[in-house]
Design an enzyme around this catalytic site. Structure first.
Site, mmCIF file in Angstrom:
data_model
loop_
_atom_site.group_PDB
_atom_site.id
_atom_site.type_symbol
_atom_site.label_atom_id
_atom_site.label_comp_id
_atom_site.label_asym_id
_atom_site.label_seq_id
_atom_site.Cartn_x
_atom_site.Cartn_y
_atom_site.Cartn_z
ATOM 1 N N LYS A 89 0.874 -1.172 0.000
ATOM 2 C CA LYS A 89 0.000 0.000 0.000
ATOM 3 C C LYS A 89 0.916 1.228 0.000
ATOM 4 O O LYS A 89 1.160 1.842 1.034
ATOM 5 C CB LYS A 89 -0.945 -0.024 1.212
ATOM 6 C CG LYS A 89 -2.087 -1.050 1.066
ATOM 7 C CD LYS A 89 -3.037 -1.036 2.249
ATOM 8 C CE LYS A 89 -4.311 -0.275 1.998
ATOM 9 N NZ LYS A 89 -5.298 -1.051 1.210
HETATM 10 C C1 PLP Z 1 -6.392 -1.745 0.792
HETATM 11 C C2 PLP Z 1 -6.773 -2.211 -0.577
HETATM 12 C C3 PLP Z 1 -7.651 -3.279 -0.796
HETATM 13 C C4 PLP Z 1 -8.393 -3.967 0.311
HETATM 14 O O1 PLP Z 1 -7.551 -4.531 1.257
HETATM 15 P P1 PLP Z 1 -8.080 -4.817 2.731
HETATM 16 O O2 PLP Z 1 -6.914 -5.416 3.400
HETATM 17 O O3 PLP Z 1 -9.207 -5.751 2.597
HETATM 18 O O4 PLP Z 1 -8.490 -3.519 3.294
HETATM 19 C C5 PLP Z 1 -7.857 -3.698 -2.103
HETATM 20 N N1 PLP Z 1 -7.270 -3.085 -3.139
HETATM 21 C C6 PLP Z 1 -6.442 -2.043 -2.975
HETATM 22 C C7 PLP Z 1 -5.816 -1.403 -4.147
HETATM 23 C C8 PLP Z 1 -6.181 -1.580 -1.687
HETATM 24 O O5 PLP Z 1 -5.373 -0.541 -1.517
#
Ligand code: PLP
Length: 305
Positions: free
Chosen positions: A159
């Site tokens: 992320k």
């Molecule tokens: C954070 C995110 C998700 C979902 O992830 P979770 O861990 O379920 O919150 C899906 N796709 C992207 C691009 C993300 O940044």
């Protein structure tokens, strides 16, 4: 607008909301290299609050930092404790937690070398990300004109702050055109995910979700896969195309922010009967019960304040 709370955790200390400021030469502000998490805290039936899958989120934060080569100057335990403490301090029984690791000021240019690595944890109240109506009735989606990142252009398993410029472009376009969310295809043209949610489809009882090639490995996605398997439902992680989605019986998104949101329309085509289907509703109910500590089976995901 984010509702202001009392305190923010910044570089190891609890400070007042209004004092949580950074210098304009903060490196991440210029070049976008930082990593973050999104975590939810739920109010449980017994009045306690719990942070959902806190350990997995903090592990992923450290993985993101490893991918991005940012050395977090705290231990995972310190970050986990701080996440809980900041919720308590702010008196939040339910809310969203946003840890952010970023590069502070020092040198400029794309080789930040010894600039300090800084960490903040912010909490705020956050209801249904795509709206309460979307959670109940389903959301309307448009295939984006923007492609999801190529795995060697950005690193999609982390992320990373800058990765979300692509999401902002796609989301803006979708909303401007009158939809709620953008569906993004990967560089080969297969369905990847939405701007911050993973995607599942159901057809004739078989559930499909894209494999972890170019997508973010969602923790909600993982929870849903576990729940589906525990219910004895058939699931495959397999690539599929947008037209396969058009003819699906059910489609839904998963994510910490979006939770389990049914998709009722894609590119102006109703999905199934145009309302949330039975598997989506069942999964959504089980997910919320697990997140609120009601299911013994999933007590390992629950971390009380
Ligand atoms: C954070 C995110 C998700 C979902 O992830 P979770 O861990 O379920 O919150 C899906 N796709 C992207 C691009 C993300 O940044």
């Amino acid at each position: 607008m984010v509702q202001k709370v009392d305190s923010i955790w910044m570089d190891g200390e609890f400070i007042r909301w209004d004092e949580a400021k950074v210098h304009i030469l903060t490196h991440t502000l210029h070049y976008g290299l930082g990593v973050f998490e999104g975590i939810r805290c739920y109010l449980c039936h017994d009045g306690r609050s719990e942070v959902f899958r806190l350990k997995e989120h903090i592990d992923r934060l450290f993985d993101s930092a490893l991918i991005a080569e940012l050395e977090i100057p705290f231990s995972p335990e310190e970050i986990m404790d701080a996440c809980k403490e900041i919720l308590r301090l702010n008196g939040l029984k339910e809310g969203y937690i946003r840890p952010l690791v970023f590069i502070g000021d020092g040198v400029m240019g794309v080789h930040p070398q010894d600039n300090p690595i800084r960490v903040v944890i912010v909490t705020w109240e956050w209801g249904a990300y795509l709206g309460e109506e979307a959670l109940q009735q389903g959301t309307r989606v448009k295939t984006s004109s923007y492609t999801r990142h190529h795995v060697n252009v950005m690193m999609t398993k982390a992320k990373i702050c800058g990765n979300y410029v692509n999401s902002v472009f796609a989301k803006r376009e979708a909303v401007r055109l009158g939809y709620d969310e953008a569906l993004m295809l990967d560089t080969d043209g297969y369905v990847s995910e939405a701007t911050g949610e993973n995607i599942f489809m159901v057809k004739n009882g078989l559930i499909k979700t894209p494999p972890l090639s170019s997508i973010l490995a969602g923790i909600t996605r993982d929870s849903i896969i576990t729940i589906l398997k525990d219910k004895g439902l058939e699931l495959v992680e397999q690539r599929f195309t947008r037209d396969e989605l058009y003819t699906a019986d059910e489609v839904f998104f998963t994510g910490t922010a979006a939770e389990v949101t049914p998709v009722r329309e894609i590119d102006d085509r109703a999905i199934g009967a145009g309302r949330p289907g039975p598997i989506t509703k069942e999964i959504q109910t089980t997910f919320f019960r697990a997140a609120r500590g009601e299911l013994e089976q999933y007590s390992r995901w629950v971390s009380y304040l």
